[in-house]
Design an enzyme around this catalytic site. Sequence first.
Site, PDB file in Angstrom:
ATOM      1  N   ASP A 191      -6.582  16.326 -16.162  1.00 37.01           N
ATOM      2  CA  ASP A 191      -6.739  14.491 -16.524  1.00 37.01           C
ATOM      3  C   ASP A 191      -6.646  14.708 -17.917  1.00 37.01           C
ATOM      4  O   ASP A 191      -6.749  15.255 -18.982  1.00 37.01           O
ATOM      5  CB  ASP A 191      -7.698  14.481 -16.377  1.00 37.01           C
ATOM      6  CG  ASP A 191      -8.399  12.869 -16.467  1.00 37.01           C
ATOM      7  OD1 ASP A 191      -7.687  12.504 -17.376  1.00 37.01           O
ATOM      8  OD2 ASP A 191      -9.397  12.522 -16.359  1.00 37.01           O
ATOM      9  N   LYS A 209      -6.257   2.927 -19.719  1.00 44.76           N
ATOM     10  CA  LYS A 209      -6.758   3.955 -21.455  1.00 44.76           C
ATOM     11  C   LYS A 209      -5.449   3.006 -21.915  1.00 44.76           C
ATOM     12  O   LYS A 209      -5.213   2.336 -22.230  1.00 44.76           O
ATOM     13  CB  LYS A 209      -7.739   5.260 -21.328  1.00 44.76           C
ATOM     14  CG  LYS A 209      -8.756   4.951 -20.041  1.00 44.76           C
ATOM     15  CD  LYS A 209     -10.069   4.795 -20.084  1.00 44.76           C
ATOM     16  CE  LYS A 209     -11.082   4.912 -19.136  1.00 44.76           C
ATOM     17  NZ  LYS A 209     -11.290   5.747 -19.097  1.00 44.76           N
ATOM     18  N   TYR A 260     -15.014  14.301 -16.710  1.00 48.12           N
ATOM     19  CA  TYR A 260     -15.694  12.543 -16.787  1.00 48.12           C
ATOM     20  C   TYR A 260     -16.384  12.902 -15.416  1.00 48.12           C
ATOM     21  O   TYR A 260     -16.561  13.349 -14.445  1.00 48.12           O
ATOM     22  CB  TYR A 260     -14.137  12.399 -16.497  1.00 48.12           C
ATOM     23  CG  TYR A 260     -14.618  10.458 -16.358  1.00 48.12           C
ATOM     24  CD1 TYR A 260     -14.634   9.410 -17.908  1.00 48.12           C
ATOM     25  CD2 TYR A 260     -14.194  10.162 -14.943  1.00 48.12           C
ATOM     26  CE1 TYR A 260     -15.021   8.437 -17.417  1.00 48.12           C
ATOM     27  CE2 TYR A 260     -14.442   8.547 -15.614  1.00 48.12           C
ATOM     28  CZ  TYR A 260     -15.020   7.764 -15.945  1.00 48.12           C
ATOM     29  OH  TYR A 260     -15.348   5.853 -16.216  1.00 48.12           O
ATOM     30  N   ARG A 286       0.755  -1.846  -0.060  1.00 44.91           N
ATOM     31  CA  ARG A 286      -0.197   0.039   0.295  1.00 44.91           C
ATOM     32  C   ARG A 286       1.117   0.907  -0.698  1.00 44.91           C
ATOM     33  O   ARG A 286       0.901   2.337  -0.273  1.00 44.91           O
ATOM     34  CB  ARG A 286      -1.456   0.119   1.044  1.00 44.91           C
ATOM     35  CG  ARG A 286      -1.722   1.508   0.924  1.00 44.91           C
ATOM     36  CD  ARG A 286      -3.410   0.523   1.815  1.00 44.91           C
ATOM     37  NE  ARG A 286      -3.086  -0.191   3.574  1.00 44.91           N
ATOM     38  CZ  ARG A 286      -2.446   0.333   4.542  1.00 44.91           C
ATOM     39  NH1 ARG A 286      -2.398   1.845   4.244  1.00 44.91           N
ATOM     40  NH2 ARG A 286      -1.926  -0.153   5.485  1.00 44.91           N
TER      41      ARG A 286
END
Length: 396
Positions: free
Chosen positions: A187, A212, A115, A62
């Site tokens: 972004d 993507k 988005y 983590r």
Amino acid sequence: MSLPDDATPWHDPTRLLHGDAGLGDDSAVSPPIHYSATFKARDAAEFAEMAGTPRHAAYYTRYGNPTHERVAAILAALEGTETAMLTASGMGAISTTVLALVQAGDHVVAQGRHYMSTAKLFDEVLPRFGVQVTIVEQTDLAALEAALRPETRLIMLESPANPTLVLTDLAAVAALARPRGILTIADNTFASPINQKPHALGIDVVVHSATKSLGGHHDLTAGAVCCSQALAERIWPMHITLGSVLSPMDAWLLLRGLRTLAVRMERMNANALALAQWLEAQPQVERVWYPGLPSHPQHALAQRQMQGHGPVVALALRGGYEQTSRFVASLQLATHAVSLGGVETLIVHAAAMWGGLMSEAQMASTGIQPNFVRLAVGLEHIDDLKRDFGRALQQV
Ligand SMILES: *Cc1c(COP(=O)(O)O)cnc(C)c1O
């Protein structure tokens, strides 16, 4: 990443292959997957060092992981930032970054088009925690400047943006924000760092849905945050608190996908432009939106801030819901699925999400265009794509 001997930076295709050189201590040419949640210390001193080092690459996954470290090194080199951090999804990157950088009483500015889940973060989540949000139409720089207040801390940007590939002038917004001490986040998912480098235009933090184009094969979900060391030290504590941790397997798949990013983007840019040009000339097509077309309202800005225009093309057909539905169903090479930037071509008939629930008149009244489709062009041969689209357009 180390520089070549003459200190001239490597080009992107080279960075993708060698940007992680020297990380990891093994001789395998293909990097191993560090499929371990935790990492051993040899002695108490080393344990103390591991526990006390922020973003240690081999302490607890983590906090960091050697496979993550390789991917992050490549992404930082591509975006031209000091460092990068990985998350379990693009939304993990966006929500972690934003939540790390604001507090109650702050004011932030976001775009009219984002988005969908990013829009929700700004419209619904931040106001619940006492952060004031102003939404500004991203093509209107005067409105953006007018929205800035003494307590504005952050401007969230995204370019190109859904659904009609509207662009934001990243350098112009950075020039408004920097002198006022306001942080900017962009972004960069639709463009990819091969086509657009927001940090070089003055943007502080570049975020990605690596699901993507970066991953590129429609198989993994991942996100990335690229920024300075100082900002990473502010964002990372929120990251380990929220726990949007990328699995080592998906980090490895992302590493594998990244090796070919430059050649994939080159082909996707070429295919998307050629298909957009061809579609614009078809009688069944009412309108095409693509930043690489001279007909795009911000084509000049696209030429200025992008090196290529990416895989996403939007179009409106001459016809209604039924005709558009038939067109999408008759395509053999474009799969009706969300997402973008992968090797196969995908298509989304936006109105089909509501097709079973709303009449065409209801759609029109809520601004859903029944004849609107979004394409994410892949790596098929362009002649085959044109042939398939030509056949499907006969069904309209
Ligand atoms: C897909 C996407 C996201 C969200 O990414 P996930 O990996 O699905 O969480 C954010 N921004 C843009 C522009 C996207 O296309």
